[in-house]
Motif scaffolding. Structure first.
Motif, mmCIF file in Angstrom:
data_model
loop_
_atom_site.group_PDB
_atom_site.id
_atom_site.type_symbol
_atom_site.label_atom_id
_atom_site.label_comp_id
_atom_site.label_asym_id
_atom_site.label_seq_id
_atom_site.Cartn_x
_atom_site.Cartn_y
_atom_site.Cartn_z
ATOM 1 N N MET A 18 47.715 45.828 30.501
ATOM 2 C CA MET A 18 46.788 44.758 30.132
ATOM 3 C C MET A 18 46.251 44.056 31.385
ATOM 4 N N THR A 19 44.950 43.862 31.420
ATOM 5 C CA THR A 19 44.349 43.168 32.564
ATOM 6 C C THR A 19 44.153 41.693 32.209
ATOM 7 N N ARG A 20 44.593 40.840 33.127
ATOM 8 C CA ARG A 20 44.335 39.404 32.966
ATOM 9 C C ARG A 20 43.453 38.940 34.124
ATOM 10 N N VAL A 21 42.592 37.957 33.809
ATOM 11 C CA VAL A 21 41.657 37.474 34.830
ATOM 12 C C VAL A 21 41.891 35.975 35.045
ATOM 13 N N PHE A 22 41.879 35.570 36.323
ATOM 14 C CA PHE A 22 42.044 34.166 36.696
ATOM 15 C C PHE A 22 40.816 33.751 37.500
ATOM 16 N N THR A 23 40.219 32.620 37.146
ATOM 17 C CA THR A 23 38.988 32.212 37.824
ATOM 18 C C THR A 23 39.060 30.747 38.262
ATOM 19 N N ALA A 24 38.259 30.437 39.281
ATOM 20 C CA ALA A 24 38.219 29.064 39.801
ATOM 21 C C ALA A 24 36.888 28.858 40.515
ATOM 22 N N ASP A 25 36.625 27.602 40.936
ATOM 23 C CA ASP A 25 35.381 27.310 41.659
ATOM 24 C C ASP A 25 35.228 28.240 42.863
ATOM 25 N N TRP A 26 36.379 28.476 43.532
ATOM 26 C CA TRP A 26 36.382 29.370 44.698
ATOM 27 C C TRP A 26 37.592 30.296 44.660
ATOM 28 N N VAL A 27 37.396 31.513 45.127
ATOM 29 C CA VAL A 27 38.510 32.407 45.450
ATOM 30 C C VAL A 27 38.424 32.697 46.941
ATOM 31 N N LEU A 28 39.523 32.481 47.643
ATOM 32 C CA LEU A 28 39.564 32.775 49.087
ATOM 33 C C LEU A 28 40.448 34.004 49.306
ATOM 34 N N PRO A 29 39.843 35.173 49.405
ATOM 35 C CA PRO A 29 40.669 36.396 49.547
ATOM 36 C C PRO A 29 41.373 36.497 50.899
ATOM 37 N N VAL A 30 40.898 35.702 51.914
ATOM 38 C CA VAL A 30 41.378 35.743 53.306
ATOM 39 C C VAL A 30 40.907 37.022 54.007
ATOM 40 N N GLU A 31 41.118 38.182 53.394
ATOM 41 C CA GLU A 31 40.429 39.380 53.909
ATOM 42 C C GLU A 31 39.121 39.463 53.131
ATOM 43 N N GLY A 32 38.024 39.103 53.763
ATOM 44 C CA GLY A 32 36.740 39.041 53.058
ATOM 45 C C GLY A 32 36.286 37.605 52.886
ATOM 46 N N PRO A 33 34.973 37.384 52.711
ATOM 47 C CA PRO A 33 34.433 36.026 52.652
ATOM 48 C C PRO A 33 34.818 35.290 51.372
ATOM 49 N N PRO A 34 34.784 33.937 51.411
ATOM 50 C CA PRO A 34 35.046 33.137 50.212
ATOM 51 C C PRO A 34 34.077 33.516 49.084
ATOM 52 N N GLY B 268 34.727 32.412 41.721
ATOM 53 C CA GLY B 268 35.444 33.650 41.981
ATOM 54 C C GLY B 268 36.446 34.006 40.892
ATOM 55 N N ALA B 269 36.842 35.273 40.899
ATOM 56 C CA ALA B 269 37.762 35.773 39.877
ATOM 57 C C ALA B 269 38.718 36.792 40.489
ATOM 58 N N VAL B 270 39.949 36.776 39.972
ATOM 59 C CA VAL B 270 40.962 37.761 40.373
ATOM 60 C C VAL B 270 41.472 38.440 39.111
ATOM 61 N N ALA B 271 41.387 39.758 39.067
ATOM 62 C CA ALA B 271 41.916 40.496 37.917
ATOM 63 C C ALA B 271 43.264 41.098 38.289
ATOM 64 N N VAL B 272 44.227 40.965 37.364
ATOM 65 C CA VAL B 272 45.611 41.375 37.618
ATOM 66 C C VAL B 272 46.042 42.408 36.583
ATOM 67 N N GLU B 273 46.687 43.458 37.061
ATOM 68 C CA GLU B 273 47.193 44.491 36.160
ATOM 69 C C GLU B 273 48.539 44.974 36.680
ATOM 70 N N ASP B 274 49.534 45.007 35.821
ATOM 71 C CA ASP B 274 50.872 45.494 36.192
ATOM 72 C C ASP B 274 51.397 44.828 37.466
ATOM 73 N N GLY B 275 51.166 43.528 37.577
ATOM 74 C CA GLY B 275 51.705 42.789 38.708
ATOM 75 C C GLY B 275 50.920 42.921 40.002
ATOM 76 N N ARG B 276 49.889 43.765 39.984
ATOM 77 C CA ARG B 276 49.106 43.949 41.214
ATOM 78 C C ARG B 276 47.675 43.491 40.997
ATOM 79 N N ILE B 277 46.968 43.268 42.095
ATOM 80 C CA ILE B 277 45.574 42.859 42.013
ATOM 81 C C ILE B 277 44.735 44.089 41.680
ATOM 82 N N ALA B 278 43.986 43.998 40.578
ATOM 83 C CA ALA B 278 43.154 45.129 40.156
ATOM 84 C C ALA B 278 41.746 44.995 40.717
#
Ligand SMILES: [Zn+2]
Length: 439
Positions: free
Chosen positions: A1-17, A21-31
């Motif tokens: 199952m994929t879950r998505v978390f979103t906020a005004d900003w996502v700061l990946p640190v590797e890559g620009p802000p 932004g959104a982060v999708a998660v699957e099986d404990g890892r970033i999808a």
């Protein structure tokens, strides 16, 4: 199952802000990492930033209730004696209670991984229970490698069940003034991650170089190789490298900076601890310029006052700018990188954690800036580093699971257990009276 978390900003640190932004998660890892438009709204956090979980590259969770112990003592022998005496007054269960309190404080501060030097092994139990990722470096001391290995094996056996993919074992030969080179070599042969304390203070350097100075009269210290600092000694015995993290590294010359960088040795920069103990300000800009793998550590309340990682990041920024007398020597974004990906590099875990990129473990923190002076948004990294606090951490995820949610931790129980351990340590007067601080 994929879950998505979103906020005004996502700061990946590797890559620009990423705004919205959104982060999708699957099986404990970033999808996937992208925009809300790309990945959907999922669980949304308003007025907030999603950052990679902070990586505390040097801690001692078992000292979570040591705040103020020996503060201001100018004599190292008195300081260490006080700690040893008090440490002996609590039992195993109390060690675990204190370590759990420390682990909870780290999670509440947005920390998802610790590189922890553990005297008793209790850190492993605490981290396994609370879901905090950890490398637990079991501490060894002394001249004798057989004795040191025996101590390591005993502690490892005691907490063996706590180790897993998330909580991995390491070994910590304490420091070049408390451990012989034979013990360092025996530890290296274990093939585990290694943590040690190097070049913490001018007094340590003076002692290792000359056997004299303020540490000269303390009989329990040792010098493996007179006239050599820890960095030179370990380098000569081929004991530096990417599997080693060296805490402090305050008093370094150019050669030593070069050795740490060229061997890929991790450096855990602990500016608050170094300041509180009067050790100095580490040459962060020089280490970074040389290409050293530098991360950030809080050390413990035995020196730094807390596990508050935001305070540590601000101290990284302030001390670097004060030392260099330049505001552009380190940006807030660079400080954030040091405390996430930098620390992951220092612990040799950057393939798995430290930034928000697909494939890495879904370790992240949600920091709310609601009502802060840094809104409306200008620089989200600056807002997190300069305006963040544990109080503003809404949730901390490890392996995609919420290990901390604001209001959800049973602080009353954790605090009561930890305070009872502190009370036990304070119950009797110290064998030696605590001296007045030196002027
Ligand atoms: Zn330490």
């Amino acid at each position: 199952m994929t879950r998505v978390f979103t906020a005004d900003w996502v700061l990946p640190v590797e890559g620009p802000p990423i705004e919205a932004g959104a982060v999708a998660v699957e099986d404990g890892r970033i999808a996937a990492v992208g925009t809300t438009e790309d990945l959907g709204e999922g669980t949304h956090y308003d007025d907030a930033v999603i950052v990679p979980g902070f990586v505390n590259a040097h801690s001692h969770l078992e000292y979570a209730v040591y705040a103020g112990f020996g503060d201001g003592l100018g004599d190292f022998a008195e300081w260490i004696t006080l700690h040893i005496e008090r440490k002996a007054r609590i039992d195993w269960d109390e060690y675990v209670d204190v370590a759990k309190f420390g682990a909870a404080q780290c999670l509440a501060s947005g920390v998802t991984t610790v590189g922890d030097c553990s005297y008793s092994g209790a850190t492993a139990v605490a981290c396994a229970e609370l879901g905090l990722r950890a490398t637990v470096y079991l501490e060894v001391f002394g001249f004798d490698s057989a004795q040191a290995l025996e101590r390591f094996a005993r502690i490892r056996a005691r907490v063996g069940d706590a180790f897993s993919t998330r909580v991995r074992p390491g070994v910590s030969p304490h420091a070049p003034y408390s451990v012989s080179i034979e013990v360092y070599e025996a530890c290296a042969e274990l093939g585990l991650p290694i943590a040690t304390h190097i070049s913490e203070s001018p007094a340590e350097i003076e002692y290792l170089l000359t056997g004299a100075g303020t540490w000269g009269g303390y009989k329990d210290l040792l010098i493996s190789s007179p006239g050599k600092t820890g960095t030179h000694l370990l380098a000569e015995h081929d004991l530096l490298g990417p599997n080693v993290v060296a805490a402090h590294c305050v008093v370094l010359d150019e050669d030593e900076i070069g050795l740490l960088a060229s061997t890929g040795t991790g450096v855990a920069h602990c500016p608050r601890s170094n300041a509180v103990l009067g050790c100095g300000v580490a040459p962060l800009a020089e280490l970074r310029a040389a290409g050293a793998r530098v991360g950030v550590g809080t050390d413990s309340p035995a020196s730094a006052p807390s596990f508050d990682f935001f305070e540590e990041l601000r101290s990284v920024l302030l001390s670097a700018r004060a030392r260099a007398t330049r505001p552009d020597v380190l940006s807030a974004g660079e400080a954030l990188e040091l405390g996430t990906l930098g620390s992951a590099r220092a612990l040799d875990l950057d393939g798995e954690i430290g930034s928000l990129v697909p494939g890495k473990w879904a370790d992240f923190a949600v920091v709310s800036l609601e009502g802060s002076a840094y809104l409306p948004w200008e620089d989200p990294a600056g807002a997190v580093v300069l305006g963040g606090s544990p109080d503003r951490v809404i949730a901390t995820y490890v392996d995609g699971e919420a290990r901390y949610e604001k209001g959800g931790m049973d602080w009353q129980e954790l605090t009561a257990a930890a305070h009872s351990a502190r009370r036990a340590m304070l119950a009797q007067p110290a064998a030696k009276p605590v001296a007045a601080p030196r002027a």
